[in-house]
Design an enzyme around this catalytic site. Structure first.
Site, PDB file in Angstrom:
ATOM      1  CB  CYS A   1      -3.712  -0.150   8.905  1.00 21.43           C
ATOM      2  SG  CYS A   1      -4.584  -0.236   7.327  1.00 21.43           S
TER       3      CYS A   1
ATOM      4  CB  CYS B   1      -0.957   0.009   1.187  1.00 23.24           C
ATOM      5  SG  CYS B   1      -0.119  -0.019   2.776  1.00 23.24           S
TER       6      CYS B   1
HETATM    7 FE1  FES Z   1      -1.648   0.543   4.196  1.00 20.27          FE
HETATM    8 FE2  FES Z   1      -3.497   1.295   5.846  1.00 20.27          FE
HETATM    9  S1  FES Z   1      -3.712   0.962   3.744  1.00 20.27           S
HETATM   10  S2  FES Z   1      -1.431   0.923   6.270  1.00 20.27           S
END
Ligand code: FES
Length: 145
Positions: A103, A33
């Protein structure tokens, strides 16, 4: 989708910033991400965490979990800080949506990385702490619920 506590910590993050001359600093990211989290720990001579601050370049859940994680480790010994797992952080936030569980792993790993840095600088061993990864994305498939 998000609990009130998550929204509160996202919109009013606690302990955001840096600690100069921190006892331990840890940075971890998730290549999938692209989010990055850095934790700073100020640890006194008795091994108690006096202060903890964070900087997160990431999503709202990452900000909320970092904020809660800093609150949870403050006042704890380095050994006790290991109990601040991603599960403990999620529970303290009254939960996270399943797609956001990774996360909270960033928060756990960032604390571990900062503790690891502290242990290396002071030439000590923290029982139960293993060398943290810089990139947690490999672990994503099997998050700890
Ligand atoms: Fe990567 Fe939240 S989407 S840490």
């Amino acid at each position: 989708m998000y609990t009130e506590k998550v929204m509160d910590h996202f919109t009013h993050p606690r302990n955001m910033g840096e600690i100069e001359n921190a006892s331990g600093v840890g940075t971890v990211g998730n290549a999938k991400c692209g989010d990055i989290m850095r934790m700073y720990l100020d640890i006194d001579d008795n091994g108690v965490i006096r202060d903890c601050k964070f900087k997160t370049f990431g999503c709202g859940a990452a900000v909320a979990t970092s904020s809660m994680a800093t609150e949870l480790v403050k006042g704890k010994s380095v050994q006790e800080a290991l109990s601040v797992t991603n599960k403990a952080v999620m529970e303290a936030l009254d939960g996270l949506p399943p797609v956001k569980v990774h996360c909270s792993l960033l928060a756990e790993e960032a604390i571990h990385a900062a503790l690891w840095d502290y242990a290396e600088k002071h030439n000590i061993k923290i029982e139960g702490l293993s060398k943290p990864k810089n990139d947690i994305s490999e672990e994503e498939e099997k998050p700890e619920y």
